[in-house]
Design an enzyme around this catalytic site. Structure first.
Site, PDB file in Angstrom:
ATOM      1  N   HIS A 140       5.836  -4.760   3.014  1.00  0.00           N
ATOM      2  CA  HIS A 140       6.383  -3.438   2.741  1.00  0.00           C
ATOM      3  C   HIS A 140       6.907  -3.413   1.314  1.00  0.00           C
ATOM      4  CE1 HIS A 140       9.315  -5.833   5.099  1.00  0.00           C
ATOM      5  NE2 HIS A 140      10.214  -5.388   4.259  1.00  0.00           N
ATOM      6  N   ASP A 159       0.703   0.430   7.058  1.00  0.00           N
ATOM      7  CA  ASP A 159       0.632   0.871   5.653  1.00  0.00           C
ATOM      8  C   ASP A 159       0.945   2.357   5.502  1.00  0.00           C
ATOM      9  OD1 ASP A 159      -0.392  -1.758   4.892  1.00  0.00           O
ATOM     10  OD2 ASP A 159      -2.307  -1.097   5.707  1.00  0.00           O
TER      11      ASP A 159
END
Length: 428
Positions: free
Chosen positions: A41, A13
């Site tokens: 993503h 992340d």
């Protein structure tokens, strides 16, 4: 000839999708080499936000070849759903190539992932329940089913029947739940195979031919170094190798063909799931960073754990991935915090530790050693040059590069493409 690997230096992340999408504009090929649909993503393209899990970030560029490499595990249902998602926005996926050697996630993998996690009780490892771990287990046990098998009706039926005998016994006898019918899975997945078939090829040939032709190839890692099954906080890790070395195994490209490794790090640290997190902030500052940075998982929606920047973690990532340049994201999230902290080392029983421990019991007993730096109040989202940053913001990222030993390549001050600032050339 120029090949670049983008890896996360923390627990995932970090903003790899944004950096990869930015770098993809100058590449001819974008490839993924490990993981599955357990990590998401987010990409901003032409002002619109898209969320992907399996397909590489470069898919929105029709002139880029996008590769799902052999090191990935593929849920055909999730893949087809993602293809339909991309098509719904008017984009073509004819530029996608899928390795015939990648392994397939099947319904029993997903169910086993869930019941095994539930059986751990208080010792849960934080799986996303997508079947990733069980699929990699079958791969290592040499009973996995690959994309090449899925496209061969007789071979798929034979291997599926063999595996179901074992998996159903596990589900019914050990976990006291229902198993699966052969025909049900066979019919559904043979239909999915026909949708996937046009994309399937030997992607190692595609990648090596492209590199040998002088094209720019970008390898996109998922998760992060601290989630690597060998180099991460085991067992609170994923089941593959996100480190840069995973490229050679997961794509069929040799190590001599890798030229640059860009490590992506947030200007602070986040983590989803269980496991030690020494710089974690369980206070108003942590809540502030979570809300301003919108720190919630792309795949699960779970709130991410938030903490100060940990240079011990990123130094570890630099060492095991051979990182040549640093990309710092979400610097703008820290605007308005009066005093910032960077963890420079750990302390255990009065001893200073500067490398990341493998022993999690020892790690949990460590204390972070902090260096305090003054924050800044200015809005930096419009900054497009390193020298235009407020002095304190510039000093903050310079200190990060000093402590990690990685030269600055990119910093980001917002989610949009134009808010990505390149400090040092990437492709050479």
């Amino acid at each position: 000839m120029s090949t670049v690997v983008v890896v996360g230096t923390q627990w995932g992340d970090e903003g790899k999708g944004k950096i990869t999408d930015y770098l993809a504009e100058s590449a001819e090929v974008v490839a993924r080499y490990q993981g599955g649909n357990n990590a998401g993503h987010t990409i901003i393209f032409d002002g619109n936000k898209y969320k992907l899990h399996l397909i590489p970030s470069g898919i929105f560029y029709s002139d880029k070849t996008c590769v799902i490499g052999n090191g990935m595990v593929i849920d055909p249902k999730a893949l087809v759903k993602e293809l339909e998602y991309i098509h719904s926005f008017g984009f073509s996926t004819s530029n996608l190539k899928i390795s015939d050697r990648a392994h397939v996630i099947l319904p029993y993998h997903i169910k086993l992932d869930g019941v095994e996690e539930d059986s751990r009780g208080a010792n849960k490892i934080g799986t996303t329940r997508k079947g990733i771990g069980p699929a990699y287990m079958d791969k290592a046990a040499r009973i996995g089913i690959r994309i090449a098998d899925l496209l061969d009706r007789d071979e798929f039926a034979r291997k599926l029947e063999r595996n179901l005998a074992e998996k159903n016994m596990l589900l019914e006898k050990l976990y006291n739940t229902t198993g699966f019918e052969l025909k049900e899975i066979l019919d559904e997945y043979l239909a999915l195979a026909e949708i996937i078939r046009p994309y399937v090829t030997d992607t190692s040939v595609v990648l090596n031919d492209s590199i040998d032709s002088g094209n720019r190839v970008l390898f996109e890692g998922a998760q992060g170094v601290l989630l690597d099954i060998d180099q991460g906080t085991y067992p609170y890790v994923t089941s593959s190798n996100p480190i840069a070395g995973g490229v050679t195994i997961g794509s069929g490209v040799g190590p001599t063909k890798i030229h640059q490794v860009i490590g992506v790090a947030k200007a602070y640290t986040t983590r989803v799931g269980d496991g030690p997190f020494l710089t974690e902030l369980n206070d108003a500052t942590g809540d502030h960073i979570r809300e301003v940075g919108f720190e919630y998982g792309t795949t699960t929606g779970r709130p991410r754990r938030v903490g100060w920047f940990d240079s011990v973690v990123v130094r570890h990532a630099r060492r095991v991935s051979g990182i040549t340049g640093l990309a710092i994201t979400k610097l703008d999230t820290l605007s308005g915090i009066e005093t910032l902290r960077i963890c420079t080392a750990y302390k255990y029983n009065g001893e200073i530790i500067e490398s990341f421990p493998a022993n999690l019991n020892l790690l949990a007993k460590c204390e972070p050693v902090y260096e305090e730096l003054p924050g800044w109040t200015e809005d930096i989202t419009g900054i497009r040059n390193l020298n235009d940053l407020p002095e304190n913001a510039r000093h903050y990222i310079e200190r990060i590069t000093q402590l990690t030993g990685i030269p600055m390549s990119i910093f980001s001050v917002g989610p949009d493409r134009e808010q990505t600032v390149v400090v040092r050339g990437i492709y050479g």
